[in-house]
Design an enzyme around this catalytic site. Structure first.
Site, PDB file in Angstrom:
ATOM      1  N   GLN A 224     -31.222  39.513  73.733  1.00 43.73           N
ATOM      2  CA  GLN A 224     -32.431  38.698  73.713  1.00 43.73           C
ATOM      3  C   GLN A 224     -33.016  38.568  75.125  1.00 43.73           C
ATOM      4  OE1 GLN A 224     -33.814  37.719  70.890  1.00 43.73           O
ATOM      5  NE2 GLN A 224     -35.490  36.592  71.792  1.00 43.73           N
TER       6      GLN A 224
ATOM      7  N   ASP B  98     -34.271  47.043  68.594  1.00 40.89           N
ATOM      8  CA  ASP B  98     -35.470  46.436  69.191  1.00 40.89           C
ATOM      9  C   ASP B  98     -36.519  47.515  69.515  1.00 40.89           C
ATOM     10  OD1 ASP B  98     -35.557  43.649  69.475  1.00 40.89           O
ATOM     11  OD2 ASP B  98     -34.102  43.677  71.120  1.00 40.89           O
TER      12      ASP B  98
ATOM     13  N   LYS C 101     -32.673  35.142  63.669  1.00 39.89           N
ATOM     14  CA  LYS C 101     -32.239  36.518  63.385  1.00 39.89           C
ATOM     15  C   LYS C 101     -30.891  36.511  62.660  1.00 39.89           C
ATOM     16  CE  LYS C 101     -34.898  38.281  67.292  1.00 39.89           C
ATOM     17  NZ  LYS C 101     -34.962  38.826  68.663  1.00 39.89           N
TER      18      LYS C 101
HETATM   19  N1  GUN Z   1     -37.768  38.234  73.485  1.00 39.92           N
HETATM   20  C1  GUN Z   1     -38.982  38.026  72.916  1.00 39.92           C
HETATM   21  N2  GUN Z   1     -39.175  38.897  71.895  1.00 39.92           N
HETATM   22  C2  GUN Z   1     -38.058  39.660  71.820  1.00 39.92           C
HETATM   23  C3  GUN Z   1     -37.662  40.719  70.966  1.00 39.92           C
HETATM   24  O1  GUN Z   1     -38.392  41.171  70.061  1.00 39.92           O
HETATM   25  N3  GUN Z   1     -36.427  41.245  71.216  1.00 39.92           N
HETATM   26  C4  GUN Z   1     -35.623  40.787  72.203  1.00 39.92           C
HETATM   27  N4  GUN Z   1     -34.443  41.376  72.371  1.00 39.92           N
HETATM   28  N5  GUN Z   1     -35.973  39.809  73.016  1.00 39.92           N
HETATM   29  C5  GUN Z   1     -37.181  39.246  72.816  1.00 39.92           C
END
Ligand code: GUN
Length: 290
Positions: free
Chosen positions: A96, A119, A52
């Protein structure tokens, strides 16, 4: 059989975003800024967050990575989120997942300001999404919609089966696929670990989204000829022949299933790349779409 190439489509999305960021910088002297919070040292989370941050750099966003030990207490995290909510220079915030067990996922998600929740996990964004109002859409389902759109896959009147009911992927995916939109005009069944006759249900499906996190779960005898198969799985499976010690497996037995499909996503190079591209779209919207 045609591959739904997430690498190709995500690159197209990122190229488009890079141009829009350039315009935004010139027009509003503003650079979108995403903050990612990573707690602990979970290998998969490390990889996702690094990706990211790298993508932000590629397309001209600012990014800040905040790391905490997995012993962090909830109050410290919630205070940091509050501080970021109040900081006008920050457009998007993500924490995350998964979180260590002393921290409530619900409290953390609820603490992020809905307008910075790129998100799309905040109840306010989920509620708007369900009602078809403008909202941040969770990145993985959003990325899948972008793939369906790019390849002009017909959804009107189709029967879609989603396997897996997580808040992040399966549940929002099932809702989005059932909406009266170009990419979501299906009749949808949401299946999970207690679904009876899963094989028979899958065999009816025109579109299958496998999002249960079980490597190679979807077998060829569960898929009808000509189906569209979307594989959300990215599980690390031990493999001593690999330098890293593991190999990444999807939820679909690709070799056996692919010949039956009209379209299928590979792993890697399918949904994973799209998830990050969709997150970036949400972040630009947070910076520019107010
Ligand atoms: N863990 C697995 N997929 C995601 C996601 O799309 N966003 C976040 N914040 N954590 C994750």
């Amino acid at each position: 059989m045609q591959i739904l190439d997430g690498k190709l489509v995500s690159q197209a999305v990122k190229d488009d975003l890079r141009k829009k960021v350039e315009t935004l910088k010139q027009k509003a002297l503003k650079t979108p800024h995403l903050v990612a919070i990573l707690i602990g040292t979970n290998g998969a989370s490390e990889t996702y967050v690094a990706s990211k941050v790298k993508t932000c750099e590629e397309i001209g966003f600012e990014s800040t990575l905040i790391r905490y030990e997995d012993t962090i207490d909830e109050v410290t995290l919630l205070n940091k989120i509050e501080e970021l909510n109040a900081d006008a220079a920050i457009d998007g915030i993500l924490v995350q997942l998964p979180l260590p067990k002393q921290i409530s996922e619900e409290k953390v998600i609820n603490a992020i300001a809905a307008e910075k929740d790129v998100d799309g996990f905040h109840p306010s964004n989920i509620g708007k999404m369900v009602q078809g109002q403008p909202a941040y859409i969770p990145a993985t389902p959003y990325g899948i919609l972008l793939l369906l759109e790019y390849y002009k896959i017909e959804t009107k009147g189709k029967y879609a089966v989603v396997i897996g009911r997580s808040n992040i992927v399966g549940r929002p995916m099932s809702i989005l696929l059932s909406q009266n939109t170009t990419t979501g005009n299906c009749t949808v069944t949401l299946c999970h670990s207690h679904t009876k006759n899963l094989k028979e249900i899958c065999l009816q499906a025109d579109i299958i989204v496998a999002a249960l996190g079980k490597p190679e779960f979807l077998k060829a005898d569960m898929v009808k000829e000509g189906a569209v198969v979307i594989d959300v799985g990215i599980t690390r499976v031990e493999d001593k022949t690999k330098k890293k010690g593991y190999t990444i497996k999807g939820d679909v037995d690709f070799e056996a299933v692919a010949p039956k499909c009209s379209y299928i996503t590979p792993v890697p190079g399918g949904v994973g790349a799209m998830t990050i591209a969709a997150l970036m779209k949400n972040t630009l919207l947070a910076a520019d779409g107010k």
